[in-house]
Structure formats: structure tokens, C-alpha cells
Enzyme design. Structure first.
Site, PDB file in Angstrom:
ATOM      1  N   SER A  40       0.811  -1.208   0.000  1.00  0.00           N
ATOM      2  CA  SER A  40       0.000   0.000   0.000  1.00  0.00           C
ATOM      3  C   SER A  40       0.855   1.274   0.000  1.00  0.00           C
ATOM      4  O   SER A  40       1.599   1.529  -0.948  1.00  0.00           O
ATOM      5  CB  SER A  40      -0.955  -0.054   1.200  1.00  0.00           C
ATOM      6  OG  SER A  40      -1.836   1.018   1.233  1.00  0.00           O
ATOM      7  N   ASP A  50      10.959   5.408  -9.588  1.00  0.00           N
ATOM      8  CA  ASP A  50      10.657   5.961 -10.909  1.00  0.00           C
ATOM      9  C   ASP A  50      11.299   7.322 -11.134  1.00  0.00           C
ATOM     10  O   ASP A  50      11.512   7.726 -12.278  1.00  0.00           O
ATOM     11  CB  ASP A  50       9.148   6.068 -11.105  1.00  0.00           C
ATOM     12  CG  ASP A  50       8.514   4.724 -11.460  1.00  0.00           C
ATOM     13  OD1 ASP A  50       9.254   3.715 -11.480  1.00  0.00           O
ATOM     14  OD2 ASP A  50       7.296   4.668 -11.716  1.00  0.00           O
ATOM     15  N   LYS A 104      -0.362  -4.225  -3.318  1.00  0.00           N
ATOM     16  CA  LYS A 104      -1.696  -3.706  -2.987  1.00  0.00           C
ATOM     17  C   LYS A 104      -1.718  -2.222  -3.312  1.00  0.00           C
ATOM     18  O   LYS A 104      -1.168  -1.406  -2.575  1.00  0.00           O
ATOM     19  CB  LYS A 104      -2.038  -3.927  -1.519  1.00  0.00           C
ATOM     20  CG  LYS A 104      -3.453  -3.463  -1.160  1.00  0.00           C
ATOM     21  CD  LYS A 104      -3.771  -3.727   0.299  1.00  0.00           C
ATOM     22  CE  LYS A 104      -5.205  -3.326   0.635  1.00  0.00           C
ATOM     23  NZ  LYS A 104      -5.425  -1.864   0.566  1.00  0.00           N
TER      24      LYS A 104
END
Length: 533
Positions: A298, A309, A323
Site C-alpha cells: 500500500s 521511478d 496492494k
């Protein structure tokens, strides 16, 4: 053509246009009515069944349990994370992440059928009336909880309660039984388990959850470590199951430059929403390494995905849980509620964090182990049909979860029979407790790590532990070779459990575990995957 004739033509044209618009409006109304009728019909069967049960069933009906069962059955056809929560479950879930709860303010474990106080939370009700680390909990109100295999969750429920209410507790301290009347209060729940310097320039922060206090706690810990010379940070998110989304955003913002993407969300009924850093973060100049594993989920994955990224830091460990769902709560007047998935989270490069659903979804971690993913990087299931790229042009893959830049397998090589037997009987925890009983004054006086290490080095813990295992549990390594194989894996745990009883608490505990932590040792190495800003 006469003016009268022109006027008649325009009136005719206008009539056609108005007529067409009227037809379209009527048709749209008919379509909407049909849609409403269809939607009503879709749900009407459920309403009719419940109505007929009410009208026709042979016995009286427990409306609450039937309604709960119907809701659970309906939600089970959606996704595994859209769930119904009865009042007790909802209250526990909300308080766990709220940053505080009502209780007496102790941390304890149950190594041998008796709860032993590990820590008395500073400023809490128990500290104020004199409870101490090492006290054995014997009785809560009129219920004996020691030596009777009393469930640990039931112990917790008996000690928790609304602030201002009282609870009577009896503890054993040495040979004495001492009664306490404790007035419950608001107890802060900390999410930073540990924060300390591991060398002159590298700090370590372990975060257990994303609660309401996460940003403020990490900020406070970071300021302390920066003052101590931190230039590099190892940020440990292993086993962090997530929590509040806004805390993940604020934490990511601490490390990113202005305008850099953090995450975006999108769903059938939710337009794409993007979140970016504002460039005012405290830790933009700190070299960052993030530790994750298969239980990092999460909000942990939102943070790790943003760092990866943007080529901001190195991700070390194993593929995270996967998740990545946006869930909204709906609360009911009876104190229950549902959490419904309304969108999915995507990393800045476009990777969906949520792993695919499957029939064995709930056993995914076991399946990863059986498939070799936790021990071999080549066994990681990735979706290579679509490539994604970091801002620096590195390839990253989807398939659910965050795949680390540096893979570290589970270390199963040192789990000897003696080690497993000690774990089954909680020998290490019970030894630490027994050692503290005999050396309470010495341990309780230690408040710095170097002094603790010197003390433990001179305490003959290895000999004492082996004697304890043999005399108390009938356990001993079968050969010298077995102990040689076990020592370097087990003794740091013994030292950590003993050190936890010092004033350093969990900081000592986690610091000592790092000596045998292969992922942490990998994080200490220089990895030139990322260009340092």
C-alpha cells in the site's frame, strides 16, 4: 420570394428543429428511465429475497446477522480488499492508524504463558503509577491471566478501555505481588520503531506503518539524525503494511524535487488525479536506500515506486506485496462500515501497483515461496509485455508490486535444528527475560549504545544461554559444527533481546539485529544505479 413566404419557411424550419430536439429529449428521458429501471432490477432480487424472508420465514430472524452475511457475500464478488467491518473490527482498524488509543500504556510479550512488560510508555498511565519493565502481569481485575494459557488478544482487550476508566492490575516483581489501580488514558502509537546512526554518515529509520503521526515522527527523527551528521539514509519499510495515503505523499515529498511525480490514481468512476512534489522537502540532498520485502504494501509501495521511478534512490530487498487500491469508507449508524475500492494507484512511470487477482490470491506469498521467488531473482513474476521507464531511462516492469533494484533473498541456510527448536520454545525471549531479572539494575542504567555493547561483550551471554537452553528446555546443539553454524545467526538475537531491556529499548533491539541482516548489509554497499544529485 415575398417576406411572408420567407417567414413561413423559417417558421417551418424552426418547427422541425424544435420537434427534433423534443424527440431527442424525450428519447433521452426514456433511455434514462430504462437505465434506472435496469439498475433497479439488477439490485431488486436481493431486496425481494430479504423482504420474503421477513414475510415468510418459519422463525424469527436475526436481521443483523442476515444483513451482515448478505453484505459480506455481495462484497466477496468484487475484489479481495472491498470488505465489510462490524463495529468492533472497524473501531480497532481506525484506532490502529489514528496515532493513539485508550489504554494503560505498556508494551509486553508472552514468552512462556506469562505476560512480561517490555516497555512502559513515557508519560502514560502505567509509568505514572510505577509499573516497570520486567514486571510479570498476573491478574487484570478479577481475571488471572498468568500460567493459564490466557489468549494474548484477550489480555489486550481487558487492559484497553475508554480514557478515564479504571483497571486493577496485579504484577509480580521479583518475589513480590504488587497491586496497581490504573486510570486509563490516551496512549500514543508510534510508527517509527527505531531511528539511529549506524556509522558517522549513515542513518537508519524503521517505519512500521503509515499512521496519522508518520510524517511528524519521521521529520522529528530525521532532524535528529541530520544533527548527528547523516548524509545517507537507509529507510526500512519491510513488513510495513501501509496506512494513510496523505502520509505517503508527505513522506515522498521530503525527498523529491519540485514538480516530480509521486503517484496517480484512476478508476472507472474516478478521473485521473496526479500528485507532485512541491520541492520543499527536508531530505532532498540525502542519499537514500529503501528496504522492502513481500510484506511491504500500500503506502509503502507508493513511496518506493515514487523513489524508484524518479531515480531518487536504490530499492533493496524483494518484490513488495502488490496492494495498490484506493479505498473509500462508508460508515453506518450502527458503528459498522464498508471499504469499497474506487480506483487503483499507478507509479509515475505508469505501473499499476496492484497485483492481478487470482483464485489463490490470499495465498500469494506462500506461492511466491514455493515458486522460488523469495530465494531466486530469476523466479520473480514480472509482466514484460509492457515496458516502463524511469525518468533516467532505466527499464522497470509491471505485474504488481515494486520490484527492487537490488534483490536480496531470504537466508534459509542458518536455520539449524537447534535454532528451530529454540524458536519453537521461545528460548531466546525467555532467556532474555530471566537475564534481566538477575541484572535489572545494571541494564536499566545503560543509555548509550557503545556502553551497551561493552556490557554485553563482557556478560558471557553465549555460555549463559547454552546453559539456560539445556537446563530449562532440554535443548543443546548436537555437535560443535551445528553450534558453529548457528552461533552467528542466533547470538545477535539473544543480544538484541537482552539489550532491549536497557533504556535504549527498540533502538538497541533493531540496531543489534542489523549485524545479521543481509538486506541491510547490502544497503550499506555503494550502488551506482542512481546518479547522486
Amino acid at each position: 420570394m415575398s417576406e411572408k413566404r420567407i417567414s413561413s419557411v423559417w417558421i417551418a424550419v424552426l418547427g422541425v428543429v424544435v420537434g427534433a430536439l423534443l424527440v431527442l429529449t424525450i428519447q433521452k428521458a426514456i433511455d434514462n428511465k430504462a437505465k434506472l429501471r435496469s439498475e433497479y432490477t439488477n439490485w431488486r432480487k436481493l431486496n425481494l429475497i430479504l423482504q420474503k424472508i421477513d414475510e415468510m420465514y418459519v422463525d424469527s430472524v436475526d436481521y443483523s446477522s442476515v444483513s451482515d452475511a448478505a453484505v459480506n457475500a455481495a462484497l466477496s464478488k468484487l475484489d479481495p480488499h472491498s470488505i465489510y467491518m462490524p463495529p468492533a473490527d472497524l473501531e480497532e482498524s481506525e484506532s490502529e492508524l489514528a496515532g493513539n488509543f485508550d489504554g494503560i500504556g505498556i508494551q509486553f510479550n508472552v514468552p512462556n504463558d506469562t505476560a512480561i512488560v517490555l516497555e512502559v510508555i513515557p508519560g502514560g498511565p502505567s509509568e505514572k503509577i510505577g509499573l516497570q519493565a520486567g514486571d510479570r502481569l498476573i491478574q487484570v481485575d478479577d481475571k488471572v491471566i498468568a500460567g493459564v494459557k490466557f489468549p494474548q488478544d484477550s489480555m489486550v482487550r481487558r487492559m484497553k478501555g475508554p480514557a478515564g476508566t479504571k483497571v486493577n492490575v496485579k504484577v509480580k516483581r521479583g518475589d513480590e505481588i504488587i497491586p496497581f489501580e490504573i486510570t486509563r488514558g490516551k496512549i500514543p502509537v508510534h510508527c517509527v520503531d527505531a531511528a539511529f546512526m549506524v556509522n558517522d554518515s549513515t542513518g537508519y529509520i524503521r517505519l512500521s506503518k503509515f499512521s496519522r503521526n508518520t510524517y511528524s515522527e519521521v521529520m522529528s527523527s530525521s532532524l535528529k539524525l541530520l544533527a548527528e551528521g547523516m548524509e545517507n539514509l537507509i529507510f526500512d519499510l519491510r513488513d510495513n503494511t501501509g496506512g494513510f495515503f496523505d502520509q505517503a505523499l508527505m513522506l515522498s515529498n521530503m525527498f523529491l524535487e519540485k514538480g516530480e511525480d509521486i503517484v496517480y490514481m484512476e478508476g472507472l468512476h474516478r478521473k485521473r488525479e496526479e500528485y507532485k512534489a512541491d520541492g520543499r522537502g527536508l531530505l532532498k540532498g540525502v542519499r537514500l536506500t529503501v528496504l522492502i520485502n513481500e510484506a511491504s504494501a500500500s503506502s509503502s509501495e507508493i513511496f518506493a515506486g515514487a523513489i524508484q521511478d524518479n531515480d531518487r534512490g536504490v530499492i533493496v530487498g524483494r518484490r513488495s506485496y502488490g496492494k495498490g487500491l484506493v479505498q473509500e469508507p462508508v460508515f453506518f449508524t450502527d458503528g459498522s462500515g464498508v471499504r469499497i475500492t474506487v480506483a487503483r494507484f499507478y507509479t509515475p512511470s505508469g505501473r499499476c501497483i496492484q497485483k492481478p487477482y487470482s483464485d489463490d490470491y490470499q495465498y500469494d506469498i506462500i506461492k511466491r515461496y514455493n515458486d522460488g521467488e523469495l530465494t531466486e531473482a530469476d523466479s520473480i513474476k514480472v509482466d514484460k509485455s509492457v515496458l516502463f521507464y524511469t525518468v533516467g531511462g532505466r527499464r522497470v516492469y509491471g505485474g504488481g508490486g515494486i520490484i527492487p533494484d537490488v534483490f536480496v533473498p531470504i537466508d534459509t541456510t542458518k536455520a539449524t535444528r537447534f535454532y528451530i527448536d529454540c524458536g519453537n520454545k521461545a528460548t531466546t525471549m525467555r532467556f532474555a527475560s530471566a537475564y534481566f531479572d538477575g541484572h535489572k539494575a545494571e541494564l536499566s542504567a545503560i543509555d548509550d549504545y557503545d556502553s551497551l555493547i561493552k556490557y554485553l561483550d563482557s556478560a558471557s551471554l553465549e555460555t549463559l544461554f547454552l546453559n539456560f537452553a539445556r537446563t530449562k528446555d532440554g535443548l543443546a546443539p548436537k555437535t560443535k559444527e551445528e553450534w558453529d553454524e548457528t552461533r552467528d545467526y542466533l547470538m545477535p538475537q539473544v543480544r538484541a533481546l537482552v539489550g532491549r531491556y536497557s533504556k535504549l529499548g527498540d533502538n538497541a533491539y533493531y540496531h543489534m539485529f542489523l549485524d545479521m541482516d543481509t538486506a541491510f548489509q547490502e544497503a550499506l554497499k555503494p550502488h551506482e544505479i542512481i546518479t547522486v544529485r
